[in-house]
Every structure is written in C-alpha cells, then in structure tokens.
Design a protein around this motif. Structure first.
Motif, PDB file in Angstrom:
ATOM      1  N   HIS A 216       0.556  -1.118  -0.186  1.00  0.00           N
ATOM      2  CA  HIS A 216       0.494   0.026  -0.240  1.00  0.00           C
ATOM      3  C   HIS A 216       1.504   1.171   0.017  1.00  0.00           C
ATOM      4  CE1 HIS A 216      -3.362   2.729   0.812  1.00  0.00           C
ATOM      5  NE2 HIS A 216      -2.168   2.830   1.912  1.00  0.00           N
ATOM      6  N   VAL A 217       1.953   1.341   0.713  1.00  0.00           N
ATOM      7  CA  VAL A 217       3.019   2.396   1.268  1.00  0.00           C
ATOM      8  C   VAL A 217       3.400   2.918  -0.551  1.00  0.00           C
ATOM      9  CG1 VAL A 217       5.103   3.155   2.119  1.00  0.00           C
ATOM     10  CG2 VAL A 217       2.883   2.772   3.195  1.00  0.00           C
ATOM     11  N   LYS A 218       3.995   1.473  -1.330  1.00  0.00           N
ATOM     12  CA  LYS A 218       4.564   1.589  -2.874  1.00  0.00           C
ATOM     13  C   LYS A 218       3.983   2.571  -2.925  1.00  0.00           C
ATOM     14  CE  LYS A 218       7.510  -1.758  -2.308  1.00  0.00           C
ATOM     15  NZ  LYS A 218       7.620  -3.593  -2.634  1.00  0.00           N
ATOM     16  N   GLN A 219       2.591   1.797  -3.461  1.00  0.00           N
ATOM     17  CA  GLN A 219       1.661   2.269  -3.954  1.00  0.00           C
ATOM     18  C   GLN A 219       1.707   3.909  -3.795  1.00  0.00           C
ATOM     19  OE1 GLN A 219       0.633   0.483  -6.579  1.00  0.00           O
ATOM     20  NE2 GLN A 219      -0.352   2.689  -8.028  1.00  0.00           N
ATOM     21  N   LEU A 220       1.181   4.000  -2.859  1.00  0.00           N
ATOM     22  CA  LEU A 220       1.113   5.451  -2.842  1.00  0.00           C
ATOM     23  C   LEU A 220       2.757   6.285  -3.116  1.00  0.00           C
ATOM     24  CD1 LEU A 220      -0.020   5.482   0.478  1.00  0.00           C
ATOM     25  CD2 LEU A 220      -1.896   6.463  -1.309  1.00  0.00           C
ATOM     26  N   GLU A 221       3.170   6.067  -2.091  1.00  0.00           N
ATOM     27  CA  GLU A 221       4.618   6.615  -2.850  1.00  0.00           C
ATOM     28  C   GLU A 221       4.874   6.757  -4.817  1.00  0.00           C
ATOM     29  OE1 GLU A 221       7.102   5.876   0.912  1.00  0.00           O
ATOM     30  OE2 GLU A 221       7.222   4.065  -0.815  1.00  0.00           O
ATOM     31  N   ALA A 222       4.674   6.352  -4.689  1.00  0.00           N
ATOM     32  CA  ALA A 222       4.429   5.883  -6.533  1.00  0.00           C
ATOM     33  C   ALA A 222       3.851   7.299  -6.921  1.00  0.00           C
ATOM     34  CB  ALA A 222       4.389   4.602  -7.247  1.00  0.00           C
ATOM     35  N   ASP A 223       2.283   7.264  -6.459  1.00  0.00           N
ATOM     36  CA  ASP A 223       1.752   8.021  -7.198  1.00  0.00           C
ATOM     37  C   ASP A 223       1.989   9.524  -6.285  1.00  0.00           C
ATOM     38  OD1 ASP A 223      -0.296   6.008  -7.926  1.00  0.00           O
ATOM     39  OD2 ASP A 223      -1.659   5.857  -5.762  1.00  0.00           O
ATOM     40  N   MET A 224       2.666   9.755  -5.588  1.00  0.00           N
ATOM     41  CA  MET A 224       3.364  10.745  -5.011  1.00  0.00           C
ATOM     42  C   MET A 224       3.951  11.335  -6.181  1.00  0.00           C
ATOM     43  SD  MET A 224       2.514  13.647  -2.981  1.00  0.00           S
ATOM     44  CE  MET A 224       1.643  12.792  -1.731  1.00  0.00           C
ATOM     45  N   LYS A 225       4.923  10.059  -6.601  1.00  0.00           N
ATOM     46  CA  LYS A 225       5.789  10.580  -7.374  1.00  0.00           C
ATOM     47  C   LYS A 225       5.447  11.687  -8.685  1.00  0.00           C
ATOM     48  CE  LYS A 225      10.661   8.937  -8.354  1.00  0.00           C
ATOM     49  NZ  LYS A 225      11.237   7.802  -8.772  1.00  0.00           N
ATOM     50  N   LYS A 226       4.160  10.995  -9.387  1.00  0.00           N
ATOM     51  CA  LYS A 226       4.137  11.257 -10.891  1.00  0.00           C
ATOM     52  C   LYS A 226       3.035  12.184 -10.373  1.00  0.00           C
ATOM     53  CE  LYS A 226       2.946   6.305 -12.348  1.00  0.00           C
ATOM     54  NZ  LYS A 226       0.848   6.177 -12.092  1.00  0.00           N
ATOM     55  N   GLN A 227       2.489  13.157  -9.209  1.00  0.00           N
ATOM     56  CA  GLN A 227       1.900  13.630  -8.570  1.00  0.00           C
ATOM     57  C   GLN A 227       2.923  15.138  -8.670  1.00  0.00           C
ATOM     58  OE1 GLN A 227      -1.445  14.770  -8.749  1.00  0.00           O
ATOM     59  NE2 GLN A 227      -1.349  15.980  -7.453  1.00  0.00           N
ATOM     60  N   MET A 228       3.909  14.707  -8.395  1.00  0.00           N
ATOM     61  CA  MET A 228       4.785  16.075  -8.052  1.00  0.00           C
ATOM     62  C   MET A 228       5.857  16.162  -8.695  1.00  0.00           C
ATOM     63  SD  MET A 228       5.812  15.004  -4.302  1.00  0.00           S
ATOM     64  CE  MET A 228       7.655  15.718  -3.673  1.00  0.00           C
ATOM     65  N   GLU A 229       5.594  15.103  -9.947  1.00  0.00           N
ATOM     66  CA  GLU A 229       6.017  15.338 -11.255  1.00  0.00           C
ATOM     67  C   GLU A 229       5.318  15.763 -12.298  1.00  0.00           C
ATOM     68  OE1 GLU A 229       9.077  14.987 -12.277  1.00  0.00           O
ATOM     69  OE2 GLU A 229       8.636  14.936 -14.234  1.00  0.00           O
ATOM     70  N   LYS A 230       4.187  16.163 -12.162  1.00  0.00           N
ATOM     71  CA  LYS A 230       3.268  16.835 -12.511  1.00  0.00           C
ATOM     72  C   LYS A 230       3.279  18.025 -12.457  1.00  0.00           C
ATOM     73  CE  LYS A 230      -1.404  16.185 -13.819  1.00  0.00           C
ATOM     74  NZ  LYS A 230      -3.211  15.065 -12.763  1.00  0.00           N
ATOM     75  N   GLU A 231       2.889  18.752 -11.831  1.00  0.00           N
ATOM     76  CA  GLU A 231       2.986  19.458 -10.985  1.00  0.00           C
ATOM     77  C   GLU A 231       4.613  20.172 -10.906  1.00  0.00           C
ATOM     78  OE1 GLU A 231       2.087  19.851  -6.585  1.00  0.00           O
ATOM     79  OE2 GLU A 231       0.179  18.223  -6.757  1.00  0.00           O
ATOM     80  N   ARG A 232       5.072  19.897 -11.247  1.00  0.00           N
ATOM     81  CA  ARG A 232       6.943  20.387 -11.235  1.00  0.00           C
ATOM     82  C   ARG A 232       7.112  21.389 -13.419  1.00  0.00           C
ATOM     83  NH1 ARG A 232      11.374  18.971 -14.260  1.00  0.00           N
ATOM     84  NH2 ARG A 232      11.228  17.394 -14.426  1.00  0.00           N
ATOM     85  N   LYS A 233       5.994  19.695 -13.530  1.00  0.00           N
ATOM     86  CA  LYS A 233       6.779  19.873 -15.454  1.00  0.00           C
ATOM     87  C   LYS A 233       5.281  21.411 -15.459  1.00  0.00           C
ATOM     88  CE  LYS A 233       7.330  16.109 -17.195  1.00  0.00           C
ATOM     89  NZ  LYS A 233       7.638  14.158 -17.542  1.00  0.00           N
ATOM     90  N   ALA A 234       3.655  21.349 -14.930  1.00  0.00           N
ATOM     91  CA  ALA A 234       3.087  22.836 -15.065  1.00  0.00           C
ATOM     92  C   ALA A 234       4.342  23.573 -14.380  1.00  0.00           C
ATOM     93  CB  ALA A 234       1.907  22.428 -14.294  1.00  0.00           C
ATOM     94  N   SER A 235       4.545  23.636 -13.141  1.00  0.00           N
ATOM     95  CA  SER A 235       5.126  24.829 -13.073  1.00  0.00           C
ATOM     96  C   SER A 235       6.258  25.554 -13.866  1.00  0.00           C
ATOM     97  CB  SER A 235       5.212  25.133 -11.316  1.00  0.00           C
ATOM     98  OG  SER A 235       7.275  24.048 -11.795  1.00  0.00           O
ATOM     99  N   LEU A 236       6.643  25.007 -14.622  1.00  0.00           N
ATOM    100  CA  LEU A 236       7.844  25.047 -15.361  1.00  0.00           C
ATOM    101  C   LEU A 236       7.142  25.619 -16.353  1.00  0.00           C
ATOM    102  CD1 LEU A 236      10.495  21.839 -15.422  1.00  0.00           C
ATOM    103  CD2 LEU A 236      10.555  24.146 -14.802  1.00  0.00           C
ATOM    104  N   THR A 237       6.186  25.163 -17.099  1.00  0.00           N
ATOM    105  CA  THR A 237       5.531  25.874 -18.320  1.00  0.00           C
ATOM    106  C   THR A 237       4.573  26.872 -18.456  1.00  0.00           C
ATOM    107  OG1 THR A 237       3.006  24.232 -18.484  1.00  0.00           O
ATOM    108  CG2 THR A 237       5.489  22.947 -19.637  1.00  0.00           C
ATOM    109  N   LYS A 238       4.155  27.225 -17.107  1.00  0.00           N
ATOM    110  CA  LYS A 238       4.067  28.218 -16.606  1.00  0.00           C
ATOM    111  C   LYS A 238       5.011  29.876 -16.827  1.00  0.00           C
ATOM    112  CE  LYS A 238       0.040  27.540 -12.918  1.00  0.00           C
ATOM    113  NZ  LYS A 238       0.072  27.324 -11.969  1.00  0.00           N
TER     114      LYS A 238
END
Ligand SMILES: N[C@@H](CCC(=O)N[C@@H](CS)C(=O)NCC(=O)O)C(=O)O
Length: 239
Positions: A216-238
């Motif tokens: 369960h924790v592994k899955q949450l960590e993977a989801d969190m990593k994806k989410q942070m990457e998405k936010e990082r890319k979104a902030s770069l395009t802004k």
C-alpha cells in the motif's frame, strides 16, 4: 433457539487486529473470521456502524456481546478463556496482572500512538515520516530497551510472555511494515526476535498484513512521485 456465533471483524493490515488475532489463536478460541476491507470503507457501512458506532477494527462479536478496542478484547478473552494451561498470558495475582496492564496501557497510549503519529504521512499520503514526531518513538523504544535490560528477564513482564508482549509485538509489526530499523536497541531487538520465534502463531497472523501495508505504501509513494512530477512540469510551462 437462534444459533449465536463468535465473530472476529478484522483487517489484516491493522496492527491492533493482529494483536487480537494472535490472542484468539493462542487461546484456541473457536471463531468465524469476518474480514473488513478498510480501503473499501466497509467499516463505514450501516451494518458495521450499527454494531460498532466507532467503526474501528478489531471488533469482536461474542454471541451478541459486542466489544471493540483491541487491548480490552484481549483482556476479555483471557477473562473468559483463561485456564491452567494459558493463564501465564494474563496472570491473576494482582501485582503480576498490574505489570501486564501497565505495559498494555503504555503500548496503547504511548508506543503505538508514537508509531501512528510518526508514520501518518507515509501511510496515508506516501510522504516521508514526520521528523518532528520521531523523538517520541525513539524515547519509547529506548524505554523498552532499558526496561528489558534492567529487568533481566526474557519477556516484558517476566519469565514467560503475556498479552502485553503480544500487544507490543503487534505494534512493532508496523515498524517492520515501514522498514524502520530498530537493531540499535540491542535488548529490545533481541526481545523482538525471541517473541517472534516463540509465539508460534506470529507468522500466520502477521506476515500477510505487514506485506499488505508495504504494498500500500509503495503504491502511495509511486502516486505521490507522479503527482509531484506533474506539478513540476506544470510550473515550468507557466514560467
Ligand atoms: N485503539 C483502537 C484502535 C483501532 C483503530 O483505530 N483501528 C483502525 C485500523 S488500525 C481502524 O479501524 N480505522 C478505521 C476507522 O477508524 O474508521 C484499538 O486498539 O482497537
């Protein structure tokens, strides 16, 4: 006359459930297993809330007598099923019993609380544990280490294991699920090895649940990593 059953409502990934499960097995109680999937919020269904308004597992239905709170269930089981063969798990002599009670309350109010608080971000969001909360966990493990060293006996309350050892072991399984190292607490670490070895139902009642939490924790960590990457890319395009 209606047939009344003895039912154990539990979730394998829950440490308090593992404490009760080990006790039920050690006392050879005849019961029906009733798994409750917390991830599917089965504990919030009306039928469960009618039984236990606090919607927690473990919940025990002993022929219509409903009880929850893991350590209270363990004490009840001993009061009901204690006999010459197993009474060492919860001695009747007042001072011996008080030592067990003290350790049970320490486990619930201090140790397990410290474990829950420290790992809450990891368990619920896939984030690192809260560093500000680690001190209470370390203090609790230190206390247990000293207690065992000073006591000079193999178990928390004497020469034989009691339900306090079972409760603390169940709490410690959460440290295993979180890959938290406690080898530096020498006496305590030896106690963990000893109790795992000597409580023969440990594997059956704990190992699958520990793995469920790890996955369960592994899955949450993977989801969190994806989410942070998405936010990082979104902030770069802004920019
Ligand atoms: N102090 C209680 C804690 C029980 C508890 O919080 N269980 C968790 C699982 S580890 C639970 O049922 N959570 C669901 C909820 O509270 O809705 C005990 O020892 O039984």
């Amino acid at each position: 006359m209606a047939w009344l059953s003895t039912e154990f409502y539990y979730y394998k990934a829950s440490p308090p459930c593992r404490a009760v499960w080990m006790t039920l097995k050690l006392l050879k109680v005849d019961f029906e297993e009733k798994p409750v999937d917390l991830l599917k919020a089965e504990n919030k269904r009306p039928w469960f809330i009618r039984m236990n308004p606090q919607h927690t597992v473990p919940t025990f239905n002993d022929q219509s007598f409903i009880l929850w709170e893991s350590r209270a269930i363990m004490m009840y089981l001993m009061n009901k099923h204690g006999n010459e063969e197993n009474q060492y798990l919860y001695p009747k002599e007042p001072e011996e019993r008080a030592k067990v009670d003290r350790m049970l309350f320490f486990d619930m109010g201090t140790l397990y609380q410290a474990i829950k608080d420290y790992f809450a971000p990891k368990l619920h969001q896939g984030l690192p544990p809260d560093p500000e909360k680690e001190n209470l966990l370390k203090t609790s493990l230190d206390y247990l280490d000293n207690h065992l060293e000073m006591g000079g006996v193999p178990y928390l309350c004497g020469e034989r294991p009691t339900i306090a050892d079972i409760a603390v072991l169940a709490s410690i399984t959460e440290l295993d699920a979180m890959d938290y190292q406690y080898k530096c607490y020498g006496e305590f670490n030896r106690w963990v090895e000893r109790i795992k070895e000597n409580i023969k139902v440990y594997k059956e009642c704990c190992e699958e649940g520990i793995k469920m939490t790890k996955d369960h924790v592994k899955q949450l960590e993977a989801d969190m990593k994806k989410q942070m990457e998405k936010e990082r890319k979104a902030s770069l395009t802004k920019k």
